[in-house]
Write an enzyme that holds these catalytic residues in place. Sequence first.
Site, PDB file in Angstrom:
ATOM      1  N   CYS A  62      21.682  41.026  21.440  1.00  0.00           N
ATOM      2  CA  CYS A  62      20.298  41.213  21.895  1.00  0.00           C
ATOM      3  C   CYS A  62      19.404  41.724  20.768  1.00  0.00           C
ATOM      4  O   CYS A  62      19.805  42.593  20.000  1.00  0.00           O
ATOM      5  CB  CYS A  62      20.314  42.232  23.040  1.00  0.00           C
ATOM      6  SG  CYS A  62      18.691  42.635  23.678  1.00  0.00           S
ATOM      7  N   CYS A  68      16.738  49.820  22.348  1.00  0.00           N
ATOM      8  CA  CYS A  68      16.860  49.993  23.792  1.00  0.00           C
ATOM      9  C   CYS A  68      18.078  50.867  24.088  1.00  0.00           C
ATOM     10  O   CYS A  68      19.141  50.680  23.497  1.00  0.00           O
ATOM     11  CB  CYS A  68      17.044  48.618  24.427  1.00  0.00           C
ATOM     12  SG  CYS A  68      17.486  48.649  26.155  1.00  0.00           S
ATOM     13  N   CYS A  71      22.318  49.661  25.984  1.00  0.00           N
ATOM     14  CA  CYS A  71      23.624  49.289  25.424  1.00  0.00           C
ATOM     15  C   CYS A  71      23.952  50.173  24.225  1.00  0.00           C
ATOM     16  O   CYS A  71      23.081  50.496  23.425  1.00  0.00           O
ATOM     17  CB  CYS A  71      23.619  47.829  24.974  1.00  0.00           C
ATOM     18  SG  CYS A  71      23.538  46.666  26.350  1.00  0.00           S
ATOM     19  N   CYS A 145      17.439  40.274  27.853  1.00  0.00           N
ATOM     20  CA  CYS A 145      18.521  41.217  28.135  1.00  0.00           C
ATOM     21  C   CYS A 145      19.769  40.402  28.455  1.00  0.00           C
ATOM     22  O   CYS A 145      19.809  39.682  29.447  1.00  0.00           O
ATOM     23  CB  CYS A 145      18.161  42.122  29.313  1.00  0.00           C
ATOM     24  SG  CYS A 145      19.549  43.182  29.804  1.00  0.00           S
ATOM     25  N   GLN A 245      26.940  47.669  44.177  1.00  0.00           N
ATOM     26  CA  GLN A 245      27.712  47.438  42.954  1.00  0.00           C
ATOM     27  C   GLN A 245      26.887  46.513  42.068  1.00  0.00           C
ATOM     28  O   GLN A 245      26.344  45.518  42.534  1.00  0.00           O
ATOM     29  CB  GLN A 245      29.079  46.827  43.275  1.00  0.00           C
ATOM     30  CG  GLN A 245      29.982  47.708  44.138  1.00  0.00           C
ATOM     31  CD  GLN A 245      30.452  48.986  43.430  1.00  0.00           C
ATOM     32  OE1 GLN A 245      30.244  49.171  42.218  1.00  0.00           O
ATOM     33  NE2 GLN A 245      31.051  49.887  44.192  1.00  0.00           N
ATOM     34  N   PHE A 272      32.699  57.199  51.623  1.00  0.00           N
ATOM     35  CA  PHE A 272      31.598  56.851  50.720  1.00  0.00           C
ATOM     36  C   PHE A 272      31.399  55.329  50.811  1.00  0.00           C
ATOM     37  O   PHE A 272      31.442  54.609  49.808  1.00  0.00           O
ATOM     38  CB  PHE A 272      31.880  57.289  49.280  1.00  0.00           C
ATOM     39  CG  PHE A 272      32.207  58.752  49.127  1.00  0.00           C
ATOM     40  CD1 PHE A 272      31.197  59.683  48.981  1.00  0.00           C
ATOM     41  CD2 PHE A 272      33.519  59.206  49.153  1.00  0.00           C
ATOM     42  CE1 PHE A 272      31.484  61.036  48.845  1.00  0.00           C
ATOM     43  CE2 PHE A 272      33.819  60.550  49.017  1.00  0.00           C
ATOM     44  CZ  PHE A 272      32.800  61.475  48.859  1.00  0.00           C
ATOM     45  N   GLU A 292      29.839  57.762  55.483  1.00  0.00           N
ATOM     46  CA  GLU A 292      28.842  57.669  54.400  1.00  0.00           C
ATOM     47  C   GLU A 292      27.727  58.677  54.705  1.00  0.00           C
ATOM     48  O   GLU A 292      27.456  58.973  55.871  1.00  0.00           O
ATOM     49  CB  GLU A 292      28.337  56.209  54.368  1.00  0.00           C
ATOM     50  CG  GLU A 292      27.008  55.935  53.724  1.00  0.00           C
ATOM     51  CD  GLU A 292      26.977  56.199  52.227  1.00  0.00           C
ATOM     52  OE1 GLU A 292      27.908  55.832  51.506  1.00  0.00           O
ATOM     53  OE2 GLU A 292      25.979  56.803  51.780  1.00  0.00           O
ATOM     54  N   ASP A 341      35.308  55.949  47.404  1.00  0.00           N
ATOM     55  CA  ASP A 341      34.519  55.444  46.265  1.00  0.00           C
ATOM     56  C   ASP A 341      33.293  56.334  46.089  1.00  0.00           C
ATOM     57  O   ASP A 341      32.174  55.942  46.417  1.00  0.00           O
ATOM     58  CB  ASP A 341      34.107  53.992  46.566  1.00  0.00           C
ATOM     59  CG  ASP A 341      33.251  53.398  45.457  1.00  0.00           C
ATOM     60  OD1 ASP A 341      33.230  53.941  44.341  1.00  0.00           O
ATOM     61  OD2 ASP A 341      32.587  52.375  45.719  1.00  0.00           O
ATOM     62  N   CYS A 367      33.364  55.216  39.249  1.00  0.00           N
ATOM     63  CA  CYS A 367      32.600  54.781  38.074  1.00  0.00           C
ATOM     64  C   CYS A 367      32.611  55.873  36.996  1.00  0.00           C
ATOM     65  O   CYS A 367      31.811  55.815  36.071  1.00  0.00           O
ATOM     66  CB  CYS A 367      31.164  54.438  38.475  1.00  0.00           C
ATOM     67  SG  CYS A 367      30.292  55.842  39.176  1.00  0.00           S
TER      68      CYS A 367
END
Length: 414
Positions: A62, A68, A71, A145, A245, A272, A292, A341, A367
């Site tokens: 990119c 930016c 990344c 992007c 996601q 969750f 949740e 999760d 994550c």
Amino acid sequence: MSAILTIARLGGQGDGVADTEKGPVFVPFALPGERVNVALAGRKADLVSVLDASPQRIEPACRHFTRCGGCAVQHLEADAYRSWKRGLLVEALRAKGIGIEVGPLVSCPPHSRRRAALTARRADKGMVLGFNAALSHRIVDIEECPVMLPQLVAALPLLRQLAGLVARTNDAFRLSVTHTASGLDVAAQGSGRLEGQPRQRAIEFCIANGIARLTVDGEIVIEPKKPALMVGEVSVSPPPGAFLQAVETAEEAMSDLVAGHLARAKRVADLFAGIGTFALRLARQSEVHAVEGDAAALAALDRAFRFGHGLKKVTVEKRDLFVRPLTFKELDAGFDGLVFDPPRAGAEAQAAQIARSQVRLVAAVSCNPLTLARDLAILIAGGYVLKSVTPIDQFLWSPHLEAVALLEKPKKRR
Ligand SMILES: C[S@@+](CC[C@H](N)C(=O)[O-])C[C@H]1O[C@@H](n2cnc3c(N)ncnc32)[C@H](O)[C@@H]1O
């Protein structure tokens, strides 16, 4: 102060790390083995020039890379990049004394991210729309992007115009956009009160340009078409702001791992649960209780279940699982399988209850490798056996990593 450093390794945030007499120095965009000329600023250093380049250095994908903040590692050859990414999970588990061979990294292709959280601001030259520069409030106006879906990239000029219509102040504000089957779902946060003529102009713009929904500070301004997403074979209409996601293929890889592990379970708890990413797929094979904290997400899950076909029973429960986790007694009374999760903070209190339970099959999705490792250590101390851990590169070229861990509790001897 300028200095010449040799980079020893790539750190957890994707920075090159040089070991100096005064401790480690972090150099963004430098690679292991490189000799670099830097401007030192304490523990951080700005890369001035690369004196000896690594053979693993490649052209970034990119033109905005390094300016930016989206990344961190586009300049590293693919195999070395994958090894670094998988290593983040290996290191997190090792730090908690968890010995397991981490699975190969599941890759996600470029141009696959369906949701972007952009920042917009009115400037002298017009609207600026893009991502913040690393650790900065400066917005990098983006024109391309390689992470986002092509449909999102193509929509950037349109989104810039829409940002101009909703901006009621000169302050920076968040513009989140999701690509859905019925069009773009756009949500502005902090753009000021949208009333009268400006509101009317924004509404007309959305209708004329096929935008599915515009939300400002949580209020739906216009929704010509309900945003719709397929979760497995079930259509879900996500409420504004609900978790999603980021990459569809990553979601499918995670769901396949979870569903395969829980295939023998008759009654599953999805903790969750969000809009039902796992629950609605698992309901093809088991009864599911989805828990949740976000009421709107749960309502969307419930509605999708009621309109879905071929699903076993799905029940929903709104509950703050940090404050009131499902207790081991509740788990033992109701379930033989479970998936959890949590957000990045992990699920320490819930993991402590799962650890005390006799639920046979558990899948942990996360994550954040650091909190995942902490939560897995709690489960292992409670008698669970870790069967596999799979890293999934949902956040391409960033230091973030998704992972799915599968555990089993051996039956108690009588
Ligand atoms: C990483 S998302 C996962 C959602 C869903 N499993 C999915 O894959 O789409 C974490 C979810 O936890 C929910 N959440 C955050 N804090 C919570 C809490 N204290 N109690 C219950 N749910 C919570 C969020 O609303 C979000 O839906």
